[in-house]
Design a protein around this motif. Structure first.
Motif: not given
Ligand code: SF4
Length: 352
Positions: A56, A288, A332-333, A336-337, A339-342
């Motif tokens: 992810k 995205e 980052e936003g 996360k929008s 559903g993934r992670t950093m």
């Protein structure tokens, strides 16, 4: 090019990709040219492979465009030497190192040092910058500075550079020659092989929608990148720049690019595939969408803001007025929008 010569249906082609078959033109082309209805199956398959093989996490690389001087004249590029409309700039060694330290303080684990082919940056000067960044941080360093000889690549590797990006753009000899008046395709290929030999984590890539490019050419590019052993592959749409010989040419599309990203994920399950800024420039959600069709890397800009607008290989580039802190927060936003992670580490390549 018509796809009539390719007898495999989309479903048969997808099956071959899913089975991990050696890439071949006869099944790559039906995937690269699939219909809107079939696209969702292609994208879904690529997203599943991405999740299973690289997870992810989206890895960030802070992009430092440290010089827009260039001795070359690539036909598509706004930085080409004959473009007198560009205000040229260069971050000298101290400023370059300082920018890398700022990237570190913003939480990056990896930076990309990118420039035109700028002769002021002699092998030794760039090696000095690399050594200094490495002495002060644990940042992974990717270089993206074009064609040099093997001894220079070796010097930079020994100075501490970890990765190298050198896009092939196209492996079609005639198209390559039309686009690159100063370059020779076989020399570009030799550069990539030298980088591989020197054990860089190796990145390459192509442009999509170039004038005269066909799906068969793109399929052959994929086969060549596989043979090379590319570990990071960046693909972006061709976007015509008004101050170049390709002014007014029709560009590549978001859809063509997403299909290529998805096919690359199927052929290179463990590779790092960036959601490129060029995609975000054509479509606000372009990056995205790429993350949802196989991509797992993003490269937010950390170039000092005064210079951002001067580094435009293509026009309409986004994020020119946003400072590095803002860019990181925005990216980052976006991650996360969906559903993934950093990514929380350097995001080195997966070697099996
Ligand atoms: S693509 Fe790279 S090498 Fe070619 S003109 Fe642009 S900056 Fe120079």
């Amino acid at each position: 090019m018509s796809t009539e010569n390719f007898s495999l249906s989309f479903s048969e082609a997808l099956e071959k990709a899913g089975a991990g078959e050696k890439p071949a033109v006869d099944w790559l082309v039906p995937l690269l040219t699939c219909s809107r209805e079939d696209e969702s199956r292609l994208f879904g398959a690529a997203d599943k492979v991405r999740e299973a093989c690289v997870g992810k996490a989206v890895h960030l690389r802070g992009l430092i465009e440290f010089s827009n001087h260039c001795r070359k004249n690539c036909a598509y590029c706004g930085l080409r030497r004959d473009n007198l409309e560009v205000e040229r700039y260069r971050l000298e060694i101290d400023a370059l190192v300082q920018t890398a330290l700022e990237a570190k303080s913003l939480g990056y684990h990896s930076v990309v040092l990118q420039s035109g082919e700028d002769p002021w940056y002699t092998p030794e000067r760039l090696a000095e910058a690399i050594r200094e960044i490495k002495a002060k941080t644990e940042l992974a360093i990717t270089l993206s500075v074009g064609e040099r000889d093997e001894n220079t690549y070796r010097l930079w590797r020994e100075a501490g550079a970890d990765r190298f990006l050198l896009r092939i753009e196209t492996t079609d000899e005639e198209l390559f020659a039309r686009l690159h008046p100063d370059d020779d395709l076989s020399e570009r290929m030799d550069c990539l092989r030298s980088l591989k030999k020197l054990d860089y984590q190796l990145g390459s890539g192509v442009m999509v929608g170039l004038p005269g490019q066909t799906p068969e050419m793109l399929a052959k590019d994929i086969i060549w990148l596989k043979e090379l052993g590319a570990e990071m592959i960046g693909v972006g749409p061709f976007i015509s720049h008004p101050d170049t010989p390709l002014s007014g040419e029709k560009g590549g599309t978001v859809e063509q690019t997403l299909r290529l990203v998805a096919v690359l994920r199927l052929v290179f399950p463990y590779a790092h595939l960036p959601a490129t800024t060029a995609l975000g420039s054509l479509d606000d959600r372009g990056r995205e969408k790429a993350l949802e069709t196989g991509a797992n890397v993003m490269m937010p800009n950390v170039t000092p803001i005064d210079n951002r607008a001067k580094y435009q290989i293509y026009p309409g580039k986004i994020c020119l007025a946003d400072d590095a802190r803002h860019c990181r927060g925005c990216i980052e936003g976006r991650i996360k929008s969906i559903g993934r992670t950093m990514g929380t580490d350097r995001g080195d390549v997966h070697r099996k």
